[in-house]
Design a protein around this motif. Sequence first.
Motif, PDB file in Angstrom:
ATOM      1  N   THR A  88       0.814  -1.221   0.000  1.00  0.00           N
ATOM      2  CA  THR A  88       0.000   0.000   0.000  1.00  0.00           C
ATOM      3  C   THR A  88       0.843   1.264   0.000  1.00  0.00           C
ATOM      4  O   THR A  88       0.372   2.323  -0.378  1.00  0.00           O
ATOM      5  CB  THR A  88      -0.922   0.016   1.233  1.00  0.00           C
ATOM      6  OG1 THR A  88      -0.111  -0.132   2.415  1.00  0.00           O
ATOM      7  CG2 THR A  88      -1.919  -1.138   1.173  1.00  0.00           C
ATOM      8  N   GLU A  89       2.088   1.157   0.451  1.00  0.00           N
ATOM      9  CA  GLU A  89       2.990   2.307   0.434  1.00  0.00           C
ATOM     10  C   GLU A  89       4.280   1.881  -0.269  1.00  0.00           C
ATOM     11  O   GLU A  89       5.285   1.552   0.364  1.00  0.00           O
ATOM     12  CB  GLU A  89       3.279   2.785   1.855  1.00  0.00           C
ATOM     13  CG  GLU A  89       2.033   3.286   2.580  1.00  0.00           C
ATOM     14  CD  GLU A  89       2.344   3.783   3.975  1.00  0.00           C
ATOM     15  OE1 GLU A  89       3.545   3.770   4.354  1.00  0.00           O
ATOM     16  OE2 GLU A  89       1.411   4.194   4.676  1.00  0.00           O
ATOM     17  N   PRO A  90       4.255   1.864  -1.595  1.00  0.00           N
ATOM     18  CA  PRO A  90       5.390   1.316  -2.353  1.00  0.00           C
ATOM     19  C   PRO A  90       6.686   2.058  -2.082  1.00  0.00           C
ATOM     20  O   PRO A  90       6.709   3.293  -2.038  1.00  0.00           O
ATOM     21  CB  PRO A  90       4.954   1.495  -3.815  1.00  0.00           C
ATOM     22  CG  PRO A  90       3.470   1.639  -3.760  1.00  0.00           C
ATOM     23  CD  PRO A  90       3.177   2.318  -2.463  1.00  0.00           C
ATOM     24  N   PRO A  91       7.798   1.316  -1.897  1.00  0.00           N
ATOM     25  CA  PRO A  91       9.097   1.957  -1.736  1.00  0.00           C
ATOM     26  C   PRO A  91       9.616   2.475  -3.064  1.00  0.00           C
ATOM     27  O   PRO A  91       9.217   2.001  -4.128  1.00  0.00           O
ATOM     28  CB  PRO A  91       9.980   0.822  -1.213  1.00  0.00           C
ATOM     29  CG  PRO A  91       9.349  -0.415  -1.788  1.00  0.00           C
ATOM     30  CD  PRO A  91       7.873  -0.137  -1.819  1.00  0.00           C
ATOM     31  N   ASP A  92      10.502   3.472  -2.969  1.00  0.00           N
ATOM     32  CA  ASP A  92      11.141   4.033  -4.153  1.00  0.00           C
ATOM     33  C   ASP A  92      10.079   4.402  -5.182  1.00  0.00           C
ATOM     34  O   ASP A  92       9.059   5.010  -4.850  1.00  0.00           O
ATOM     35  CB  ASP A  92      12.168   3.052  -4.726  1.00  0.00           C
ATOM     36  CG  ASP A  92      13.257   2.725  -3.707  1.00  0.00           C
ATOM     37  OD1 ASP A  92      13.709   1.578  -3.699  1.00  0.00           O
ATOM     38  OD2 ASP A  92      13.632   3.623  -2.933  1.00  0.00           O
ATOM     39  N   SER A  93      10.295   4.020  -6.431  1.00  0.00           N
ATOM     40  CA  SER A  93       9.326   4.365  -7.484  1.00  0.00           C
ATOM     41  C   SER A  93       8.505   3.163  -7.914  1.00  0.00           C
ATOM     42  O   SER A  93       7.885   3.193  -8.979  1.00  0.00           O
ATOM     43  CB  SER A  93      10.077   4.943  -8.691  1.00  0.00           C
ATOM     44  OG  SER A  93      11.070   4.037  -9.147  1.00  0.00           O
ATOM     45  N   TYR A  94       8.483   2.095  -7.101  1.00  0.00           N
ATOM     46  CA  TYR A  94       7.780   0.882  -7.495  1.00  0.00           C
ATOM     47  C   TYR A  94       6.294   1.123  -7.741  1.00  0.00           C
ATOM     48  O   TYR A  94       5.652   0.398  -8.501  1.00  0.00           O
ATOM     49  CB  TYR A  94       7.945  -0.211  -6.442  1.00  0.00           C
ATOM     50  CG  TYR A  94       9.366  -0.706  -6.266  1.00  0.00           C
ATOM     51  CD1 TYR A  94      10.355  -0.444  -7.212  1.00  0.00           C
ATOM     52  CD2 TYR A  94       9.720  -1.448  -5.148  1.00  0.00           C
ATOM     53  CE1 TYR A  94      11.650  -0.896  -7.050  1.00  0.00           C
ATOM     54  CE2 TYR A  94      11.027  -1.914  -4.974  1.00  0.00           C
ATOM     55  CZ  TYR A  94      11.986  -1.633  -5.922  1.00  0.00           C
ATOM     56  OH  TYR A  94      13.268  -2.085  -5.754  1.00  0.00           O
TER      57      TYR A  94
END
Length: 307
Positions: A88-94
Amino acid sequence: MLRFATTVLLLALSGFGVQAAQGGTVTAEAKTEARRMERFDLRADRTGLDYRVFLVRPAEPPPPGGYPVIYLLDGNATVPMMESVIGTEPPDSYGSAVIVGIGYPTDGPFDIPRRYRDLTPPTPPELIPPSRDGASVIETGGRDDFLAFVETQVIPSVEARLPIDRHRRTLFGHSLGGLFSLYVLYTRGDLFQTYVAADPAIWWSGQAILKEQAAFLDRTARTGVAPGTALLIETSGRLVERPLPAADAERLKRLRSGQTGREVAATLATVPGLRLAFRDFAEESHGSMLPLAVADALRFAFGRNPD
């Protein structure tokens, strides 16, 4: 493994922020802050066979060049696995990744008979392994029909729905799907820029894929690969035997002998310009490695080699 994949599917739709649409195109006005999945069926022009496409739309606006896109074979099972990684809170630009699962109109995570047909070359009967139930006829030889379907129907359908960066397409496949990923790289390497072959079934049909590999090596020795081409190969290390009669088990063992993804990766290390990575999941089985390989595919698509 089937129970795991089914559970992940339910989790992906309910607990990881992916909202499921009933079908059709989701308009920009209908988008929410969560990633959103729609499903639609396509009938292959060349074969008349039906497929189910799972399309996960990012919540955020597209980057200037369009969204990067990851195409997953066995989409019924692999899309929820991928979405559980993105979260739900993607890391980086994923979070900018469009996820496309190419699957089948079934409630199960896999359609074993269909994938045998879609992902293999024409295979002599003596080189076809025994079926799981010992009685079913395994149909093979549909990989070119399937590739045409992906190229001429799936990709255009996705790109008609969303702005896609055509220079950031990734293809992921596991087992026979990994074999298919290598086949596409060897024969139509311009169709995707990034390829992931998880435990590819190099042994299939007497290791026939090595003929396409030899032609690929000969061609790229002279021309190299297109700029930005990348390949990740991953293998498992723990063998889980299928319960079979002794004669069938021995025959399956013979069929599965020969090179694996490890040897293929070593050979492809000589290809000029190819960004190549290899990972061995020594403690994982062919089935248990699948969600781990899906997670690595996401990272690799964004330029990160597996840890």
